[in-house]
Design a protein around this motif. Structure first.
Motif, PDB file in Angstrom:
ATOM      1  N   ASP A  57      52.119  35.845  33.095  1.00 27.23           N
ATOM      2  CA  ASP A  57      51.722  34.480  33.464  1.00 27.23           C
ATOM      3  C   ASP A  57      50.324  34.442  34.074  1.00 27.23           C
ATOM      4  O   ASP A  57      49.522  33.564  33.767  1.00 27.23           O
ATOM      5  CB  ASP A  57      52.735  33.870  34.437  1.00 27.23           C
ATOM      6  N   ARG A  58      50.040  35.400  34.946  1.00 25.87           N
ATOM      7  CA  ARG A  58      48.704  35.453  35.570  1.00 25.87           C
ATOM      8  C   ARG A  58      47.622  35.718  34.543  1.00 25.87           C
ATOM      9  O   ARG A  58      46.519  35.169  34.640  1.00 25.87           O
ATOM     10  CB  ARG A  58      48.666  36.511  36.654  1.00 25.87           C
ATOM     11  N   ALA A  59      47.929  36.563  33.561  1.00 28.17           N
ATOM     12  CA  ALA A  59      46.957  36.839  32.509  1.00 28.17           C
ATOM     13  C   ALA A  59      46.675  35.583  31.689  1.00 28.17           C
ATOM     14  O   ALA A  59      45.518  35.287  31.371  1.00 28.17           O
ATOM     15  CB  ALA A  59      47.450  37.977  31.615  1.00 28.17           C
ATOM     16  N   VAL A  60      47.722  34.844  31.360  1.00 29.63           N
ATOM     17  CA  VAL A  60      47.546  33.593  30.613  1.00 29.63           C
ATOM     18  C   VAL A  60      46.661  32.641  31.411  1.00 29.63           C
ATOM     19  O   VAL A  60      45.712  32.055  30.880  1.00 29.63           O
ATOM     20  CB  VAL A  60      48.912  32.947  30.282  1.00 29.63           C
ATOM     21  N   GLU A  61      46.955  32.512  32.713  1.00 31.95           N
ATOM     22  CA  GLU A  61      46.151  31.636  33.575  1.00 31.95           C
ATOM     23  C   GLU A  61      44.691  32.091  33.640  1.00 31.95           C
ATOM     24  O   GLU A  61      43.782  31.260  33.745  1.00 31.95           O
ATOM     25  CB  GLU A  61      46.722  31.615  34.995  1.00 31.95           C
ATOM     26  N   SER A  62      44.488  33.401  33.565  1.00 31.31           N
ATOM     27  CA  SER A  62      43.136  33.958  33.644  1.00 31.31           C
ATOM     28  C   SER A  62      42.442  34.020  32.287  1.00 31.31           C
ATOM     29  O   SER A  62      41.310  34.506  32.182  1.00 31.31           O
ATOM     30  CB  SER A  62      43.184  35.362  34.251  1.00 31.31           C
ATOM     31  N   LYS A  63      43.153  33.567  31.255  1.00 34.04           N
ATOM     32  CA  LYS A  63      42.620  33.535  29.889  1.00 34.04           C
ATOM     33  C   LYS A  63      42.244  34.935  29.382  1.00 34.04           C
ATOM     34  O   LYS A  63      41.192  35.137  28.758  1.00 34.04           O
ATOM     35  CB  LYS A  63      41.433  32.576  29.784  1.00 34.04           C
ATOM     36  N   ILE A  64      43.137  35.915  29.685  1.00 35.01           N
ATOM     37  CA  ILE A  64      42.997  37.252  29.119  1.00 35.01           C
ATOM     38  C   ILE A  64      44.289  37.601  28.385  1.00 35.01           C
ATOM     39  O   ILE A  64      45.320  36.968  28.609  1.00 35.01           O
ATOM     40  CB  ILE A  64      42.646  38.323  30.185  1.00 35.01           C
ATOM     41  N   ASP A  65      44.227  38.581  27.520  1.00 35.78           N
ATOM     42  CA  ASP A  65      45.348  38.947  26.653  1.00 35.78           C
ATOM     43  C   ASP A  65      46.570  39.353  27.481  1.00 35.78           C
ATOM     44  O   ASP A  65      46.595  40.427  28.081  1.00 35.78           O
ATOM     45  CB  ASP A  65      44.904  40.094  25.747  1.00 35.78           C
ATOM     46  N   PRO A  66      47.603  38.503  27.517  1.00 34.84           N
ATOM     47  CA  PRO A  66      48.761  38.801  28.351  1.00 34.84           C
ATOM     48  C   PRO A  66      49.573  40.000  27.876  1.00 34.84           C
ATOM     49  O   PRO A  66      50.162  40.720  28.679  1.00 34.84           O
ATOM     50  CB  PRO A  66      49.586  37.514  28.301  1.00 34.84           C
ATOM     51  N   VAL A  67      49.593  40.244  26.571  1.00 30.44           N
ATOM     52  CA  VAL A  67      50.346  41.389  26.046  1.00 30.44           C
ATOM     53  C   VAL A  67      49.663  42.692  26.480  1.00 30.44           C
ATOM     54  O   VAL A  67      50.333  43.639  26.908  1.00 30.44           O
ATOM     55  CB  VAL A  67      50.495  41.293  24.515  1.00 30.44           C
ATOM     56  N   ALA A  68      48.352  42.731  26.404  1.00 27.39           N
ATOM     57  CA  ALA A  68      47.614  43.919  26.843  1.00 27.39           C
ATOM     58  C   ALA A  68      47.809  44.153  28.339  1.00 27.39           C
ATOM     59  O   ALA A  68      48.007  45.284  28.782  1.00 27.39           O
ATOM     60  CB  ALA A  68      46.130  43.776  26.510  1.00 27.39           C
ATOM     61  N   VAL A  69      47.784  43.081  29.118  1.00 25.79           N
ATOM     62  CA  VAL A  69      47.990  43.196  30.563  1.00 25.79           C
ATOM     63  C   VAL A  69      49.387  43.734  30.839  1.00 25.79           C
ATOM     64  O   VAL A  69      49.564  44.620  31.695  1.00 25.79           O
ATOM     65  CB  VAL A  69      47.738  41.849  31.268  1.00 25.79           C
ATOM     66  N   GLN A  70      50.378  43.249  30.124  1.00 24.99           N
ATOM     67  CA  GLN A  70      51.744  43.769  30.302  1.00 24.99           C
ATOM     68  C   GLN A  70      51.802  45.258  29.989  1.00 24.99           C
ATOM     69  O   GLN A  70      52.467  46.014  30.697  1.00 24.99           O
ATOM     70  CB  GLN A  70      52.738  43.024  29.416  1.00 24.99           C
ATOM     71  N   LYS A  71      51.113  45.696  28.952  1.00 23.89           N
ATOM     72  CA  LYS A  71      51.102  47.119  28.604  1.00 23.89           C
ATOM     73  C   LYS A  71      50.501  47.946  29.741  1.00 23.89           C
ATOM     74  O   LYS A  71      51.003  49.021  30.068  1.00 23.89           O
ATOM     75  CB  LYS A  71      50.337  47.353  27.302  1.00 23.89           C
ATOM     76  N   ILE A  72      49.433  47.448  30.319  1.00 18.62           N
ATOM     77  CA  ILE A  72      48.812  48.143  31.456  1.00 18.62           C
ATOM     78  C   ILE A  72      49.810  48.247  32.599  1.00 18.62           C
ATOM     79  O   ILE A  72      49.966  49.311  33.215  1.00 18.62           O
ATOM     80  CB  ILE A  72      47.527  47.418  31.899  1.00 18.62           C
ATOM     81  N   PHE A  73      50.503  47.169  32.879  1.00 19.27           N
ATOM     82  CA  PHE A  73      51.457  47.178  33.984  1.00 19.27           C
ATOM     83  C   PHE A  73      52.703  47.997  33.667  1.00 19.27           C
ATOM     84  O   PHE A  73      53.316  48.551  34.590  1.00 19.27           O
ATOM     85  CB  PHE A  73      51.784  45.755  34.445  1.00 19.27           C
ATOM     86  N   GLU A  74      53.071  48.108  32.413  1.00 19.16           N
ATOM     87  CA  GLU A  74      54.164  49.018  32.058  1.00 19.16           C
ATOM     88  C   GLU A  74      53.782  50.448  32.447  1.00 19.16           C
ATOM     89  O   GLU A  74      54.607  51.198  32.984  1.00 19.16           O
ATOM     90  CB  GLU A  74      54.484  48.924  30.568  1.00 19.16           C
TER      91      GLU A  74
END
Length: 94
Positions: A57-74
Motif C-alpha cells: 500500500d505504501r509503495a502504491v501511495e509513493s508511486k513505485i512498483d509495489p510488487v518489487a517493494v514486496q519482493k524486497i520486504f520478503e
C-alpha cells in the motif's frame, strides 16, 4: 546538476538503506529475545502478511512498483527470521 552529483546522491541513499537494514536486524534480535521469553514461534505468517500488505500500500501511495517493494520486504523478513533463529540457537532451520 551533473551525473556525478546525482550518482553521489544515490550512493548516499544506498548507505542510508544499508544502515536502516542493519538497524532492522538489530531490532530482530530484540524480537527474538521477546519471542524466546514468551515461547512464541519465530515464523509468524500473519505478521509477515501484514507487513507485505502494508508495504504494498505504501509503495502504491509513493508511486513505485509495489510488487518489487514486496519482493524486497520478503527478503528483509527472511533475513529477520534468520537472525531470530540465530539468536534462539536454532541456526537457519525453517
Amino acid at each position: 546538476m551533473s551525473l556525478d552529483h546525482v550518482r553521489n546522491e544515490i550512493a548516499k541513499v544506498d548507505r542510508d538503506i544499508i544502515a536502516l537494514i542493519a538497524k532492522r536486524q538489530e531490532l530482530a534480535k530484540r524480537v527474538a529475545a521477546i519471542k524466546i521469553r514468551e515461547g512464541i514461534a519465530i515464523h509468524d505468517g500473519r505478521q509477515s502478511q501484514k507487513v507485505l500488505v502494508s508495504v504494498f500500500d505504501r509503495a502504491v501511495e509513493s508511486k513505485i512498483d509495489p510488487v518489487a517493494v514486496q519482493k524486497i520486504f520478503e527478503i528483509l523478513i527472511t533475513m529477520s527470521e534468520e537472525r531470530q533463529r540465530e539468536c534462539s540457537g536454532d541456526g537457519n532451520l525453517p
